[in-house]
Design a protein around this motif. Structure first.
Motif, PDB file in Angstrom:
ATOM      1  N   TRP A  56       0.853  -1.272   0.013  1.00 47.16           N
ATOM      2  CA  TRP A  56       0.015  -0.148  -0.030  1.00 47.16           C
ATOM      3  C   TRP A  56       0.987   1.429  -0.103  1.00 47.16           C
ATOM      4  CZ3 TRP A  56      -3.406  -2.151   4.533  1.00 47.16           C
ATOM      5  CH2 TRP A  56      -4.175  -3.026   4.066  1.00 47.16           C
ATOM      6  N   TRP A  57       1.715   1.351   0.794  1.00 45.68           N
ATOM      7  CA  TRP A  57       2.847   2.267   0.703  1.00 45.68           C
ATOM      8  C   TRP A  57       3.348   2.648  -0.488  1.00 45.68           C
ATOM      9  CZ3 TRP A  57       4.705  -0.325   5.787  1.00 45.68           C
ATOM     10  CH2 TRP A  57       4.094   0.206   6.802  1.00 45.68           C
ATOM     11  N   ARG A  58       3.977   1.654  -1.031  1.00 44.90           N
ATOM     12  CA  ARG A  58       4.681   1.479  -2.345  1.00 44.90           C
ATOM     13  C   ARG A  58       3.709   1.965  -3.436  1.00 44.90           C
ATOM     14  NH1 ARG A  58       6.581  -3.893  -4.175  1.00 44.90           N
ATOM     15  NH2 ARG A  58       6.929  -4.059  -2.021  1.00 44.90           N
ATOM     16  N   ARG A  59       2.361   1.541  -3.503  1.00 42.35           N
ATOM     17  CA  ARG A  59       1.453   2.068  -4.586  1.00 42.35           C
ATOM     18  C   ARG A  59       1.175   3.262  -4.112  1.00 42.35           C
ATOM     19  NH1 ARG A  59      -4.226  -1.271  -5.141  1.00 42.35           N
ATOM     20  NH2 ARG A  59      -4.868  -0.062  -7.050  1.00 42.35           N
ATOM     21  N   THR A  60       1.043   3.761  -3.229  1.00 37.72           N
ATOM     22  CA  THR A  60       0.873   5.485  -2.903  1.00 37.72           C
ATOM     23  C   THR A  60       1.903   6.021  -3.440  1.00 37.72           C
ATOM     24  OG1 THR A  60      -0.536   4.986  -1.035  1.00 37.72           O
ATOM     25  CG2 THR A  60       0.227   7.148  -1.024  1.00 37.72           C
ATOM     26  N   ALA A  61       3.064   5.950  -3.255  1.00 39.08           N
ATOM     27  CA  ALA A  61       4.239   6.596  -3.604  1.00 39.08           C
ATOM     28  C   ALA A  61       4.493   6.627  -4.960  1.00 39.08           C
ATOM     29  CB  ALA A  61       5.536   6.008  -2.925  1.00 39.08           C
ATOM     30  N   ARG A  62       4.108   5.449  -5.522  1.00 38.05           N
ATOM     31  CA  ARG A  62       4.358   5.483  -7.182  1.00 38.05           C
ATOM     32  C   ARG A  62       3.205   6.462  -7.704  1.00 38.05           C
ATOM     33  NH1 ARG A  62       3.139  -0.208  -8.598  1.00 38.05           N
ATOM     34  NH2 ARG A  62       4.404  -0.827  -6.913  1.00 38.05           N
ATOM     35  N   LYS A  63       1.896   6.603  -7.070  1.00 42.59           N
ATOM     36  CA  LYS A  63       1.009   7.790  -7.761  1.00 42.59           C
ATOM     37  C   LYS A  63       1.673   8.956  -7.687  1.00 42.59           C
ATOM     38  CE  LYS A  63      -2.989   4.811  -7.452  1.00 42.59           C
ATOM     39  NZ  LYS A  63      -3.369   4.348  -8.633  1.00 42.59           N
ATOM     40  N   PHE A  64       2.578   9.396  -7.155  1.00 48.29           N
ATOM     41  CA  PHE A  64       3.178  10.773  -6.831  1.00 48.29           C
ATOM     42  C   PHE A  64       4.470  10.698  -7.432  1.00 48.29           C
ATOM     43  CE2 PHE A  64      -0.024  10.507  -3.528  1.00 48.29           C
ATOM     44  CZ  PHE A  64      -1.014  11.371  -3.940  1.00 48.29           C
ATOM     45  N   ALA A  65       5.181   9.880  -8.387  1.00 52.39           N
ATOM     46  CA  ALA A  65       6.442   9.805  -8.983  1.00 52.39           C
ATOM     47  C   ALA A  65       6.562  11.113  -9.900  1.00 52.39           C
ATOM     48  CB  ALA A  65       6.327   8.585  -9.906  1.00 52.39           C
ATOM     49  N   HIS A  66       5.628  11.635 -10.301  1.00 48.28           N
ATOM     50  CA  HIS A  66       5.815  12.914 -11.130  1.00 48.28           C
ATOM     51  C   HIS A  66       6.079  13.986 -10.338  1.00 48.28           C
ATOM     52  CE1 HIS A  66       1.683  12.914  -9.668  1.00 48.28           C
ATOM     53  NE2 HIS A  66       1.600  14.121  -9.981  1.00 48.28           N
ATOM     54  N   ILE A  67       5.738  13.995  -8.856  1.00 52.79           N
ATOM     55  CA  ILE A  67       5.985  15.051  -7.973  1.00 52.79           C
ATOM     56  C   ILE A  67       7.507  14.656  -7.390  1.00 52.79           C
ATOM     57  CG2 ILE A  67       5.682  16.609  -6.047  1.00 52.79           C
ATOM     58  CD1 ILE A  67       2.933  16.003  -6.741  1.00 52.79           C
ATOM     59  N   LEU A  68       7.595  13.302  -6.881  1.00 51.01           N
ATOM     60  CA  LEU A  68       8.826  12.904  -6.271  1.00 51.01           C
ATOM     61  C   LEU A  68      10.105  13.060  -7.028  1.00 51.01           C
ATOM     62  CD1 LEU A  68       7.061  10.124  -4.520  1.00 51.01           C
ATOM     63  CD2 LEU A  68       8.100  11.900  -3.198  1.00 51.01           C
ATOM     64  N   GLN A  69       9.985  13.095  -8.510  1.00 56.01           N
ATOM     65  CA  GLN A  69      11.138  12.840  -9.222  1.00 56.01           C
ATOM     66  C   GLN A  69      11.498  14.238  -9.586  1.00 56.01           C
ATOM     67  OE1 GLN A  69      10.303   9.479 -11.733  1.00 56.01           O
ATOM     68  NE2 GLN A  69      10.168   8.255 -10.176  1.00 56.01           N
ATOM     69  N   ARG A  70      11.044  15.274  -9.099  1.00 54.00           N
ATOM     70  CA  ARG A  70      11.373  16.637  -9.567  1.00 54.00           C
ATOM     71  C   ARG A  70      12.335  16.900  -8.461  1.00 54.00           C
ATOM     72  NH1 ARG A  70       5.922  19.790  -9.283  1.00 54.00           N
ATOM     73  NH2 ARG A  70       6.979  20.765  -7.791  1.00 54.00           N
ATOM     74  N   PRO A  71      13.753  17.423  -8.993  1.00 61.61           N
ATOM     75  CA  PRO A  71      14.612  17.974  -8.251  1.00 61.61           C
ATOM     76  C   PRO A  71      14.222  19.090  -7.196  1.00 61.61           C
ATOM     77  CG  PRO A  71      15.396  18.329 -10.420  1.00 61.61           C
ATOM     78  CD  PRO A  71      13.832  17.653 -10.435  1.00 61.61           C
ATOM     79  N   ASP A  72      13.423  19.895  -7.431  1.00 60.68           N
ATOM     80  CA  ASP A  72      13.048  21.001  -6.698  1.00 60.68           C
ATOM     81  C   ASP A  72      11.725  20.492  -5.727  1.00 60.68           C
ATOM     82  OD1 ASP A  72      11.125  20.678  -8.654  1.00 60.68           O
ATOM     83  OD2 ASP A  72      10.515  23.011  -8.634  1.00 60.68           O
ATOM     84  N   ALA A  73      11.148  19.442  -5.666  1.00 59.33           N
ATOM     85  CA  ALA A  73      10.000  19.099  -4.854  1.00 59.33           C
ATOM     86  C   ALA A  73      10.499  19.198  -3.376  1.00 59.33           C
ATOM     87  CB  ALA A  73       9.325  17.794  -5.269  1.00 59.33           C
ATOM     88  N   ARG A  74       9.412  19.510  -2.666  1.00 58.07           N
ATOM     89  CA  ARG A  74       9.420  19.782  -1.083  1.00 58.07           C
ATOM     90  C   ARG A  74       8.203  18.587  -0.594  1.00 58.07           C
ATOM     91  NH1 ARG A  74       9.853  24.316   2.710  1.00 58.07           N
ATOM     92  NH2 ARG A  74      10.304  22.835   4.077  1.00 58.07           N
ATOM     93  N   VAL A  75       8.542  17.818   0.032  1.00 64.12           N
ATOM     94  CA  VAL A  75       7.450  16.832   0.295  1.00 64.12           C
ATOM     95  C   VAL A  75       7.383  16.677   1.826  1.00 64.12           C
ATOM     96  CG1 VAL A  75       6.836  14.529   0.115  1.00 64.12           C
ATOM     97  CG2 VAL A  75       7.852  15.613  -1.869  1.00 64.12           C
ATOM     98  N   LEU A  76       6.088  16.660   2.377  1.00 66.55           N
ATOM     99  CA  LEU A  76       5.893  16.300   3.809  1.00 66.55           C
ATOM    100  C   LEU A  76       5.209  15.052   3.937  1.00 66.55           C
ATOM    101  CD1 LEU A  76       5.989  17.454   6.631  1.00 66.55           C
ATOM    102  CD2 LEU A  76       3.930  18.774   6.242  1.00 66.55           C
ATOM    103  N   ASP A  77       5.423  13.954   4.819  1.00 63.94           N
ATOM    104  CA  ASP A  77       4.690  13.068   5.100  1.00 63.94           C
ATOM    105  C   ASP A  77       4.314  13.102   6.649  1.00 63.94           C
ATOM    106  OD1 ASP A  77       3.600  10.450   5.119  1.00 63.94           O
ATOM    107  OD2 ASP A  77       5.372   9.574   5.948  1.00 63.94           O
ATOM    108  N   LEU A  78       2.934  13.232   6.512  1.00 65.45           N
ATOM    109  CA  LEU A  78       2.427  13.991   7.912  1.00 65.45           C
ATOM    110  C   LEU A  78       1.931  12.612   8.731  1.00 65.45           C
ATOM    111  CD1 LEU A  78       1.361  16.437   9.209  1.00 65.45           C
ATOM    112  CD2 LEU A  78      -0.722  16.402   7.822  1.00 65.45           C
ATOM    113  N   CYS A  79       2.001  12.695  10.001  1.00 69.64           N
ATOM    114  CA  CYS A  79       1.690  11.486  10.737  1.00 69.64           C
ATOM    115  C   CYS A  79       2.695  10.307  10.589  1.00 69.64           C
ATOM    116  CB  CYS A  79       0.169  11.138  10.787  1.00 69.64           C
ATOM    117  SG  CYS A  79      -0.828  12.525  11.197  1.00 69.64           S
ATOM    118  N   CYS A  80       3.795  10.592  10.181  1.00 73.10           N
ATOM    119  CA  CYS A  80       4.684   9.602   9.568  1.00 73.10           C
ATOM    120  C   CYS A  80       5.023   8.326  10.505  1.00 73.10           C
ATOM    121  CB  CYS A  80       6.104  10.335   9.127  1.00 73.10           C
ATOM    122  SG  CYS A  80       6.867  11.148  10.746  1.00 73.10           S
TER     123      CYS A  80
END
Ligand SMILES: C[S@@+](CC[C@H](N)C(=O)[O-])C[C@H]1O[C@@H](n2cnc3c(N)ncnc32)[C@H](O)[C@@H]1O
Length: 254
Positions: A56-80
């Motif tokens: 489930w975690w992997r599938r979720t991360a994959r949905k956001f590959a277009h953001i995660l693979q941008r070098p300038d992206a800032r990402v917050l994982d809340l309730c981590c």
């Protein structure tokens, strides 16, 4: 013709652990609960979900590959928590140096995340999801796995997520659902009887694994949750069921 009706008001809804009489008491009870199970949290998660949580975690991360693979992206994982969703985001980012931060209000959970992440670029911060220590429009992506359901006020949580996202930023909330049909019936027996018994045995703590099914029952159904997201200012909202709806991913764009 102009529609002058007030937008329909959504009653305040949020997690309500047994004995908590207001928002502060609910948040305190949730934090104490996760702190009490922190030492065994990872083991319990994998045993109780038969390791499907990793998928489930992997599938979720994959949905956001277009953001995660941008070098300038800032990402917050809340309730981590101990950081497993955060690690999935890091893996999806690959060699891209996306800046990924995990936030949680349980110090004990974060301590474990910090130990697990030595040698990586991940960063952690102690913060309450209902009162984030960030200015507005800071993040391109905000995820939350199995944490959002525990907030004492879901609408306030959504508003806070919308506040810290940049225009065009996206959010992904992964949480449990209640599957229908025969799978749902079987699952409910597991979730309400077997899981609390095993959870209590392994963790040595009684409350949290009875709270879990109660909190899922209390969590809004997908259609209502999507309404709440729209109300908080998200567009293009959607829900994707995982594993027959045992879990599901809510997505929205600011
Ligand atoms: C079920 S754990 C999920 C952890 C992790 N995301 C995962 O997928 O394993 C829920 C986490 O949410 C955190 N949490 C609950 N309410 C919170 C709040 N108001 N602010 C920050 N963290 C919160 C708890 O401390 C706990 O670590």
């Amino acid at each position: 013709m102009i529609d002058t009706r007030e937008p329909e008001k959504l009653a305040v809804v949020g997690a309500s652990p047994a004995g908590a009489s207001d928002r502060e008491a609910a948040a305190r009870a949730v934090r104490e609960m996760f702190t009490s199970i922190a030492p065994r949290y990872d083991l319990l998660n994998h045993v109780l979900s038969c390791n499907i949580d990793r998928l489930w975690w992997r599938r979720t991360a994959r949905k956001f590959a277009h953001i995660l693979q941008r070098p300038d992206a800032r990402v917050l994982d809340l309730c981590c928590g101990t950081g497993d969703m955060t690690f999935a985001l890091l893996r999806e980012a690959g060699k891209t140096p996306a800046r990924i931060l995990g936030a949680d209000f349980s110090h004990a959970m974060l301590q474990r995340a910090s130990i697990k992440s030595r040698g990586t670029s991940l960063r952690w911060t102690e913060a309450d999801a209902l009162n984030l220590p960030f200015g507005g429009a800071q993040f391109d992506l905000l995820t939350s796995a199995f944490g959002f359901r525990n907030l004492a006020d879901y609408d306030a949580g959504l508003r806070e997520i919308a506040r810290v996202l940049r225009p065009g930023g996206e959010c992904g909330i992964l949480d449990f659902g209640e599957p229908d049909g025969i799978i749902g019936r079987l699952y409910r027996v597991y979730f309400k009887r077997v899981l609390p018994a095993i959870g209590t045995m392994i963790s040595g703590v009684k409350g949290p694994y009875a709270y879990l099914p109660a909190s899922v029952e209390r969590f809004p159904a997908p259609a209502e949750m999507l309404d709440r997201m729209r109300h908080a200012g998200f567009r293009e909202v959607s829900w994707t069921p995982y594993s027959f709806g045992i879990a599901g991913l809510y997505r929205g764009k600011k």
